[in-house]
Design a protein around this motif. Structure first.
Motif, PDB file in Angstrom:
ATOM      1  N   PHE A 284      -2.350  -4.434  13.538  1.00  0.00           N
ATOM      2  CA  PHE A 284      -3.305  -4.098  12.481  1.00  0.00           C
ATOM      3  C   PHE A 284      -3.902  -2.723  12.756  1.00  0.00           C
ATOM      4  O   PHE A 284      -4.377  -2.452  13.854  1.00  0.00           O
ATOM      5  CB  PHE A 284      -4.426  -5.151  12.438  1.00  0.00           C
ATOM      6  N   LEU A 285      -3.875  -1.863  11.720  1.00  0.00           N
ATOM      7  CA  LEU A 285      -4.472  -0.536  11.835  1.00  0.00           C
ATOM      8  C   LEU A 285      -5.243  -0.235  10.554  1.00  0.00           C
ATOM      9  O   LEU A 285      -4.715  -0.362   9.448  1.00  0.00           O
ATOM     10  CB  LEU A 285      -3.395   0.535  12.047  1.00  0.00           C
ATOM     11  N   SER A 286      -6.486   0.173  10.718  1.00  0.00           N
ATOM     12  CA  SER A 286      -7.309   0.545   9.576  1.00  0.00           C
ATOM     13  C   SER A 286      -7.798   1.973   9.746  1.00  0.00           C
ATOM     14  O   SER A 286      -8.492   2.290  10.717  1.00  0.00           O
ATOM     15  CB  SER A 286      -8.507  -0.402   9.437  1.00  0.00           C
ATOM     16  N   MET A 287      -7.423   2.828   8.801  1.00  0.00           N
ATOM     17  CA  MET A 287      -7.870   4.225   8.782  1.00  0.00           C
ATOM     18  C   MET A 287      -8.337   4.553   7.366  1.00  0.00           C
ATOM     19  O   MET A 287      -7.750   5.381   6.667  1.00  0.00           O
ATOM     20  CB  MET A 287      -6.749   5.154   9.245  1.00  0.00           C
ATOM     21  N   SER A 288      -9.387   3.891   6.950  1.00  0.00           N
ATOM     22  CA  SER A 288      -9.936   4.050   5.611  1.00  0.00           C
ATOM     23  C   SER A 288     -11.260   4.807   5.668  1.00  0.00           C
ATOM     24  O   SER A 288     -11.807   5.039   6.742  1.00  0.00           O
ATOM     25  CB  SER A 288     -10.136   2.676   4.958  1.00  0.00           C
ATOM     26  N   TYR A 289     -11.731   5.189   4.482  1.00  0.00           N
ATOM     27  CA  TYR A 289     -13.006   5.910   4.371  1.00  0.00           C
ATOM     28  C   TYR A 289     -13.027   7.165   5.246  1.00  0.00           C
ATOM     29  O   TYR A 289     -14.031   7.492   5.874  1.00  0.00           O
ATOM     30  CB  TYR A 289     -14.185   4.994   4.728  1.00  0.00           C
ATOM     31  N   MET A 290     -11.897   7.850   5.305  1.00  0.00           N
ATOM     32  CA  MET A 290     -11.780   9.083   6.085  1.00  0.00           C
ATOM     33  C   MET A 290     -12.073  10.255   5.151  1.00  0.00           C
ATOM     34  O   MET A 290     -11.210  10.625   4.336  1.00  0.00           O
ATOM     35  CB  MET A 290     -10.387   9.206   6.682  1.00  0.00           C
ATOM     36  N   PRO A 291     -13.231  10.872   5.251  1.00  0.00           N
ATOM     37  CA  PRO A 291     -13.624  11.878   4.256  1.00  0.00           C
ATOM     38  C   PRO A 291     -12.797  13.153   4.293  1.00  0.00           C
ATOM     39  O   PRO A 291     -12.707  13.857   3.287  1.00  0.00           O
ATOM     40  CB  PRO A 291     -15.090  12.161   4.606  1.00  0.00           C
ATOM     41  N   GLN A 292     -12.170  13.469   5.448  1.00  0.00           N
ATOM     42  CA  GLN A 292     -11.429  14.725   5.577  1.00  0.00           C
ATOM     43  C   GLN A 292      -9.915  14.545   5.569  1.00  0.00           C
ATOM     44  O   GLN A 292      -9.182  15.534   5.487  1.00  0.00           O
ATOM     45  CB  GLN A 292     -11.828  15.422   6.899  1.00  0.00           C
ATOM     46  N   LEU A 293      -9.423  13.333   5.656  1.00  0.00           N
ATOM     47  CA  LEU A 293      -7.986  13.103   5.791  1.00  0.00           C
ATOM     48  C   LEU A 293      -7.235  13.563   4.539  1.00  0.00           C
ATOM     49  O   LEU A 293      -7.521  13.113   3.431  1.00  0.00           O
ATOM     50  CB  LEU A 293      -7.712  11.622   6.050  1.00  0.00           C
ATOM     51  N   SER A 305       5.620   0.088  16.423  1.00  0.00           N
ATOM     52  CA  SER A 305       6.807  -0.631  15.951  1.00  0.00           C
ATOM     53  C   SER A 305       6.509  -2.052  15.516  1.00  0.00           C
ATOM     54  O   SER A 305       7.293  -2.652  14.774  1.00  0.00           O
ATOM     55  CB  SER A 305       7.869  -0.650  17.066  1.00  0.00           C
ATOM     56  N   GLY A 306       5.397  -2.627  15.958  1.00  0.00           N
ATOM     57  CA  GLY A 306       5.071  -4.005  15.588  1.00  0.00           C
ATOM     58  C   GLY A 306       4.056  -4.122  14.477  1.00  0.00           C
ATOM     59  O   GLY A 306       3.551  -5.213  14.203  1.00  0.00           O
ATOM     60  N   LEU A 307       3.747  -3.022  13.807  1.00  0.00           N
ATOM     61  CA  LEU A 307       2.692  -3.009  12.798  1.00  0.00           C
ATOM     62  C   LEU A 307       3.041  -3.929  11.621  1.00  0.00           C
ATOM     63  O   LEU A 307       4.137  -3.866  11.082  1.00  0.00           O
ATOM     64  CB  LEU A 307       2.484  -1.581  12.298  1.00  0.00           C
ATOM     65  N   THR A 308       2.064  -4.761  11.232  1.00  0.00           N
ATOM     66  CA  THR A 308       2.253  -5.632  10.072  1.00  0.00           C
ATOM     67  C   THR A 308       1.249  -5.338   8.966  1.00  0.00           C
ATOM     68  O   THR A 308       1.528  -5.632   7.798  1.00  0.00           O
ATOM     69  CB  THR A 308       2.142  -7.115  10.460  1.00  0.00           C
ATOM     70  N   THR A 309       0.085  -4.791   9.304  1.00  0.00           N
ATOM     71  CA  THR A 309      -0.934  -4.482   8.299  1.00  0.00           C
ATOM     72  C   THR A 309      -1.413  -3.054   8.485  1.00  0.00           C
ATOM     73  O   THR A 309      -1.839  -2.678   9.569  1.00  0.00           O
ATOM     74  CB  THR A 309      -2.139  -5.434   8.406  1.00  0.00           C
ATOM     75  N   LEU A 310      -1.331  -2.268   7.413  1.00  0.00           N
ATOM     76  CA  LEU A 310      -1.815  -0.891   7.435  1.00  0.00           C
ATOM     77  C   LEU A 310      -2.804  -0.706   6.295  1.00  0.00           C
ATOM     78  O   LEU A 310      -2.463  -0.895   5.120  1.00  0.00           O
ATOM     79  CB  LEU A 310      -0.650   0.087   7.283  1.00  0.00           C
ATOM     80  N   ARG A 311      -4.026  -0.329   6.653  1.00  0.00           N
ATOM     81  CA  ARG A 311      -5.063  -0.025   5.669  1.00  0.00           C
ATOM     82  C   ARG A 311      -5.341   1.475   5.686  1.00  0.00           C
ATOM     83  O   ARG A 311      -5.885   1.995   6.656  1.00  0.00           O
ATOM     84  CB  ARG A 311      -6.349  -0.796   5.984  1.00  0.00           C
ATOM     85  N   MET A 312      -4.968   2.153   4.621  1.00  0.00           N
ATOM     86  CA  MET A 312      -5.311   3.565   4.429  1.00  0.00           C
ATOM     87  C   MET A 312      -5.824   3.711   3.001  1.00  0.00           C
ATOM     88  O   MET A 312      -5.117   4.176   2.112  1.00  0.00           O
ATOM     89  CB  MET A 312      -4.105   4.473   4.679  1.00  0.00           C
ATOM     90  N   SER A 313      -7.032   3.298   2.790  1.00  0.00           N
ATOM     91  CA  SER A 313      -7.621   3.314   1.456  1.00  0.00           C
ATOM     92  C   SER A 313      -8.966   4.026   1.490  1.00  0.00           C
ATOM     93  O   SER A 313      -9.521   4.281   2.562  1.00  0.00           O
ATOM     94  CB  SER A 313      -7.792   1.883   0.938  1.00  0.00           C
ATOM     95  N   GLU A 314      -9.457   4.357   0.292  1.00  0.00           N
ATOM     96  CA  GLU A 314     -10.756   5.020   0.164  1.00  0.00           C
ATOM     97  C   GLU A 314     -10.790   6.362   0.907  1.00  0.00           C
ATOM     98  O   GLU A 314     -11.803   6.742   1.485  1.00  0.00           O
ATOM     99  CB  GLU A 314     -11.889   4.107   0.667  1.00  0.00           C
ATOM    100  N   ASN A 315      -9.663   7.064   0.894  1.00  0.00           N
ATOM    101  CA  ASN A 315      -9.581   8.401   1.480  1.00  0.00           C
ATOM    102  C   ASN A 315      -9.462   9.411   0.339  1.00  0.00           C
ATOM    103  O   ASN A 315      -8.357   9.655  -0.161  1.00  0.00           O
ATOM    104  CB  ASN A 315      -8.377   8.513   2.423  1.00  0.00           C
ATOM    105  N   PRO A 316     -10.551  10.003  -0.111  1.00  0.00           N
ATOM    106  CA  PRO A 316     -10.545  10.770  -1.362  1.00  0.00           C
ATOM    107  C   PRO A 316      -9.654  11.999  -1.351  1.00  0.00           C
ATOM    108  O   PRO A 316      -9.278  12.495  -2.414  1.00  0.00           O
ATOM    109  CB  PRO A 316     -12.017  11.153  -1.539  1.00  0.00           C
ATOM    110  N   ARG A 317      -9.283  12.526  -0.165  1.00  0.00           N
ATOM    111  CA  ARG A 317      -8.456  13.736  -0.097  1.00  0.00           C
ATOM    112  C   ARG A 317      -7.004  13.456   0.290  1.00  0.00           C
ATOM    113  O   ARG A 317      -6.196  14.384   0.324  1.00  0.00           O
ATOM    114  CB  ARG A 317      -9.057  14.724   0.903  1.00  0.00           C
ATOM    115  N   LEU A 318      -6.679  12.235   0.570  1.00  0.00           N
ATOM    116  CA  LEU A 318      -5.326  11.915   1.025  1.00  0.00           C
ATOM    117  C   LEU A 318      -4.344  12.031  -0.137  1.00  0.00           C
ATOM    118  O   LEU A 318      -4.329  11.202  -1.047  1.00  0.00           O
ATOM    119  CB  LEU A 318      -5.281  10.506   1.621  1.00  0.00           C
TER     120      LEU A 318
END
Length: 494
Positions: A284-293, A305-318
């Motif tokens: 599980f990896l969460s990288m959300s609400y990143m204002p500069q990403l 390699s074993g990742l099953t859940t990826l959260r990359m949301s609420e990143n206004p510049r992505l």
């Protein structure tokens, strides 16, 4: 007299209520109330079946003394105690009680007596969060337990300690020496700014640590060897700090399964300092609400390699995720790429216009896909989304289809992708030209030519007739005399 006794006892009580619902005993059905003459149970909630004493929100300023606990302890077995949201300022020594969960959060606690919890031999969960504790109040002897010939006076069964949202700036290296089997530690919301060497030693001394919360601590870096000793760390929360890189310390967190890195000022992922090391156990990896990403480059997550859940949301510049952000060369055949088996992917509320089809090997393996509220480009580069993802979204996450709409080109703005099913999208000109407007422009040019040519011929005709015919009628005698007059040359004069 009874009213006076009740009032006095009411002012002596303290409160404990757990913020973490996973660690607090709850009941689904009404429990049998303890029917005795205990003054404490007259002021608090005593549940015999739940083994619960709940004295939350009673405006208590002082803790119970040993004499206050004695009659209650004889009435029923107490395992869960809530003394939260009161005005208690000091924790005194507890008598011998079978308490397993003790919540003293949301008080005004500034000091704790030495060996305050020594006789709570069954204590598993201790919550001291949201108080006014500082580094001086959390001295090592606070957690001292009974002498054990095998271990140095430990609180042997304590597994969870919450110190979040206090006023702690640093730790002593011996802070947790009496907690040999601690599994969960929360320091979140304390203004550390820097994890100095003493604080680092305190954390690394917890050899069996599995869950660590360092969020909201104003940290701009993580000590490189912080996770060298607690090799069993499974969950790490470093959300809401000032990190601009992926911490090198994660190299030693080889057993890490869940990582929360939300709201840190990282601009790009996938560079030398912003790529993840090989961490095959992370799920599980969460990288959300990143204002500069802004961008996720090639290989940013290839070590997971074993990742099953990826959260990359609420990143206004992505606005960009590389097609090879997740893939990696095969272990046996480097010429073949491998991808993690993602089951949950959250990309909503970003600034994405396209997502490459090769970001995942098989999108149909996803159980949840959320791509709402992005300015999607509805052209041939995203045709695969129409052909492959819509059916997937229909089957599994149909409720997430409503806000998946086109933003570009302008003629498609506002249209839902679900309404474009079985539609062949055109390709946008790579130079930014607008082919959809070419027909209108060509038609305008043709009409202009059809109208302009006759008008031009007419103007020429009128002009010519005006010079040699129409204007002749207006000429007078003077015009004719000037027409036949010729100035004499110099030779003619002589």
């Amino acid at each position: 007299m009874r009213i006076v006794i009740l009032t006095v006892s009411f002012m002596l009580l303290m409160t404990v209520h757990g913020d973490d619902s996973s660690n607090v005993t709850t009941t689904k059905a009404p429990q049998e109330s303890v029917k005795d003459t205990s003054v404490i149970c007259s002021s608090c909630i005593c549940e015999k079946d739940a083994k619960l004493l709940d004295c939350s929100e009673r405006s208590f300023r002082d803790m119970l003394t040993a004499d206050d606990w004695t009659p209650l302890n004889k009435s029923f077995v107490i395992q869960t105690v809530h003394f939260t949201r009161n005005q208690i300022t000091k924790v005194i020594v507890f008598p011998e009680l079978p308490i397993q969960e003790l919540d003293l959060s949301h008080n005004e606690i500034q000091s704790i007596e030495k060996k305050a919890f020594k006789d709570l031999r069954e204590l598993i969960y201790l919550d001291l969060s949201n108080n006014r504790l500082d580094a001086k109040a959390i001295f090592p002897d606070v957690f001292e337990g009974h002498y054990d010939p095998d271990e140095y006076e430990p609180l042997n069964k304590l597994r969870t300690l919450r110190l979040d949202n206090n006023n702690i700036h640093t730790l002593k290296s011996e802070n947790f020496e009496h907690l040999p089997h601690l599994r969960t530690l929360s320091l979140a919301g304390n203004p550390f700014q820097v994890l100095d060497s003493q604080s680092e030693m305190a954390i690394t001394s917890i050899h069996y640590l599995e869950n660590l919360d360092l969020s909201r601590m104003e940290l701009s870096s993580i000590p490189t060897h912080l996770f060298h000793a607690p090799r069993g760390l499974k969950t790490l929360n470093i959300t809401d700090n000032l990190l601009t890189d992926i911490p090198n310390a994660l190299v030693f967190a080889i057993k890490l399964e869940s990582l929360y890195m939300d709201n840190n000022p990282i601009v790009r992922l996938g560079t030398n300092k912003t790529s993840f090391a090989f961490m095959p156990d992370m799920k599980f990896l969460s990288m959300s609400y990143m204002p500069q990403l802004e961008r996720v480059e090639r290989g940013a997550f290839s070590g997971l390699s074993g990742l099953t859940t990826l959260r990359m949301s609420e990143n206004p510049r992505l606005s960009f995720i590389h097609a090879d952000a997740l893939s990696r060369p095969g272990a046996e055949d480097p010429s073949r790429e491998e991808w993690p088996d993602l089951t949950h992917l959250y990309l909503h509320n970003n600034n994405l216009t396209t997502v490459d089809m090769m970001l995942l090997a098989n999108w149909k393996h996803l159980e949840v896909l959320d791509i709402r509220n992005n300015p999607w480009l509805c052209d041939c580069s995203n045709q695969w989304m129409i052909d492959q993802l819509l059916g997937k979204l229909h089957a599994d996450t149909e409720s997430l289809l409503e806000d998946v709409v086109c933003h570009y080109p302008i003629e498609m703005r506002g249209k839902k992708l679900v309404d474009l099913e079985n539609t062949q999208l055109r390709c946008v000109d790579k130079y930014g030209h607008r082919p959809e407007r070419d027909g209108v422009i060509l038609m305008g040019m043709l009409i202009g030519l059809l109208i302009g040519i006759p008008i031009s011929l007419m103007v020429v005709l009128i002009y010519r007739r005006g010079c040699f015919g129409l204007l002749a009628a207006t000429r007078g005698p003077a015009d004719y005399s000037r027409a036949f007059y010729k100035r004499a040359g110099q030779d003619d004069i002589y």
